[in-house]
Write an enzyme that holds these catalytic residues in place. Structure first.
Site, PDB file in Angstrom:
ATOM      1  N   ASN A  49      83.852  11.026 -45.547  1.00  0.00           N
ATOM      2  CA  ASN A  49      82.559  11.481 -45.003  1.00  0.00           C
ATOM      3  C   ASN A  49      81.945  12.559 -45.882  1.00  0.00           C
ATOM      4  OD1 ASN A  49      81.720  10.213 -42.343  1.00  0.00           O
ATOM      5  ND2 ASN A  49      83.926  10.515 -42.058  1.00  0.00           N
ATOM      6  N   MET A 125      90.523  18.420 -38.593  1.00  0.00           N
ATOM      7  CA  MET A 125      91.467  18.102 -37.521  1.00  0.00           C
ATOM      8  C   MET A 125      91.982  19.365 -36.840  1.00  0.00           C
ATOM      9  SD  MET A 125      91.263  15.004 -37.419  1.00  0.00           S
ATOM     10  CE  MET A 125      90.933  13.530 -38.336  1.00  0.00           C
ATOM     11  N   ASN A 142      80.062  17.806 -35.411  1.00  0.00           N
ATOM     12  CA  ASN A 142      81.339  17.133 -35.666  1.00  0.00           C
ATOM     13  C   ASN A 142      81.134  15.614 -35.623  1.00  0.00           C
ATOM     14  OD1 ASN A 142      84.255  16.803 -35.823  1.00  0.00           O
ATOM     15  ND2 ASN A 142      84.211  16.285 -33.636  1.00  0.00           N
ATOM     16  N   HIS A 144      83.138  12.055 -34.724  1.00  0.00           N
ATOM     17  CA  HIS A 144      84.325  11.603 -33.991  1.00  0.00           C
ATOM     18  C   HIS A 144      84.322  10.066 -33.941  1.00  0.00           C
ATOM     19  CE1 HIS A 144      87.611  11.923 -31.147  1.00  0.00           C
ATOM     20  NE2 HIS A 144      87.018  10.989 -30.426  1.00  0.00           N
TER      21      HIS A 144
HETATM   22  C1  GAR Z   1      86.802  10.235 -39.572  1.00  0.00           C
HETATM   23  O1  GAR Z   1      86.948   8.909 -39.143  1.00  0.00           O
HETATM   24  C2  GAR Z   1      86.405  11.138 -38.425  1.00  0.00           C
HETATM   25  O2  GAR Z   1      85.640  10.484 -37.455  1.00  0.00           O
HETATM   26  C3  GAR Z   1      87.745  11.529 -37.867  1.00  0.00           C
HETATM   27  O3  GAR Z   1      88.554  11.702 -38.994  1.00  0.00           O
HETATM   28  C4  GAR Z   1      88.160  10.797 -40.001  1.00  0.00           C
HETATM   29  C5  GAR Z   1      88.069  11.550 -41.304  1.00  0.00           C
HETATM   30  O4  GAR Z   1      87.888  10.662 -42.364  1.00  0.00           O
HETATM   31  N1  GAR Z   1      87.650  12.715 -37.096  1.00  0.00           N
HETATM   32  C6  GAR Z   1      88.338  12.926 -35.990  1.00  0.00           C
HETATM   33  O5  GAR Z   1      89.153  12.148 -35.555  1.00  0.00           O
HETATM   34  C7  GAR Z   1      88.052  14.248 -35.304  1.00  0.00           C
HETATM   35  N2  GAR Z   1      88.536  14.249 -33.986  1.00  0.00           N
HETATM   36  P1  GAR Z   1      87.472  11.195 -43.788  1.00  0.00           P
HETATM   37  O6  GAR Z   1      88.403  12.342 -44.122  1.00  0.00           O
HETATM   38  O7  GAR Z   1      87.683  10.029 -44.686  1.00  0.00           O
HETATM   39  O8  GAR Z   1      86.039  11.633 -43.729  1.00  0.00           O
END
Ligand code: GAR
Length: 232
Positions: A49, A125, A142, A144
């Site tokens: 992201n 996280m 955020n 999610h």
């Molecule tokens: C993403 O899918 C985000 O939605 C999730 O972690 C991933 C990070 O991916 N976030 C959560 O679960 C927060 N509760 P990335 O490091 O490749 O962006």
């Protein structure tokens, strides 16, 4: 060949549905504002992201500068991406802090030092405390991987699979004290296919995340710029 009337209707319906956007609310124009918004990105994992935020800025879809990437985990892959794109980053390792409060304070100090205007938790996280939430009221968002308010908390994708829902998705929301509960900014729906594994589903959810997160940032940035003008 002559087409049966009902068959035609059905085809037309599925065609119309295919054309429907699964993103809501969906504006065909990207919100415009100036000057650029100064972003602080918080990440703990792969940083995909984060990378799409960088790409959106490069493509001129997002009028922003990333002042800093803050990671809490020294091994997270987001660091490699920051190096690749020459984005300043800092590791604030929570394991080296004696409390959550101490870690939050270090994060907060860094964001304030750089006059960050909007903080984006992009795969962060960790739960953040009230000091950060209040310090960045309406300026902390955020992403999610579920259609909130369903499947809050950890492993939202597995939760959706376990509950056998047929549609899940992703949500960008404001952060408030209760985890994954702040006002929703934008959501995207992702159907779960029978043959999906967790990995294939995660990939499709993340493809949508990469679209909605830059859009959400633009929306919130525009609000920040507008409310600043209103307060003058
Ligand atoms: C993403 O899918 C985000 O939605 C999730 O972690 C991933 C990070 O991916 N976030 C959560 O679960 C927060 N509760 P990335 O490091 O490749 O962006």
């Amino acid at each position: 060949m002559k087409q049966d009337k009902n068959e035609y209707k059905q085809n037309k319906l599925s065609y119309d549905l295919k054309e429907q956007s699964l993103i809501s609310p969906f504006d065909s124009t990207i919100p415009l504002y100036s000057p650029k918004i100064r972003l602080g990105i918080l990440a703990s994992g792969n940083g995909s992201n984060f990378e799409y935020i960088v790409k959106s800025i490069k493509n001129k879809q997002l009028n922003a500068d990333i002042s800093i990437l803050i990671v809490n985990n020294p091994n997270c892959l987001a660091i490699k991406k920051a190096i690749k794109y020459k984005i300043p980053f800092v590791i604030i390792n929570h394991r080296e802090c004696s409390s959550r409060f101490e870690h939050d304070m270090l994060v907060m100090k860094k964001l304030e030092e750089l006059s960050v205007e909007l903080v984006v938790m992009a795969g962060w996280m960790r739960i953040v405390g009230e000091e950060i939430i209040n310090g960045f009221k309406n300026r902390l968002i955020n992403i999610h991987p579920s259609l909130l308010p369903s499947f809050k908390g950890v492993d939202a994708i597995q939760q959706a699979i376990d509950k056998r829902v047929t549609i899940t998705g992703c949500t960008v929301h404001y952060v408030q004290k209760e985890v994954d509960s702040g006002s929703i900014i934008i959501q995207a729906a992702v159907p779960i296919k029978e043959q999906d594994s967790k990995e294939t589903l995660k990939k499709r959810i993340q493809d949508m995340e990469h679209i909605i997160l830059p859009l959400a940032i633009s929306k919130v940035a525009k609000n920040i710029r507008t409310s600043l003008k209103d307060n003058k």
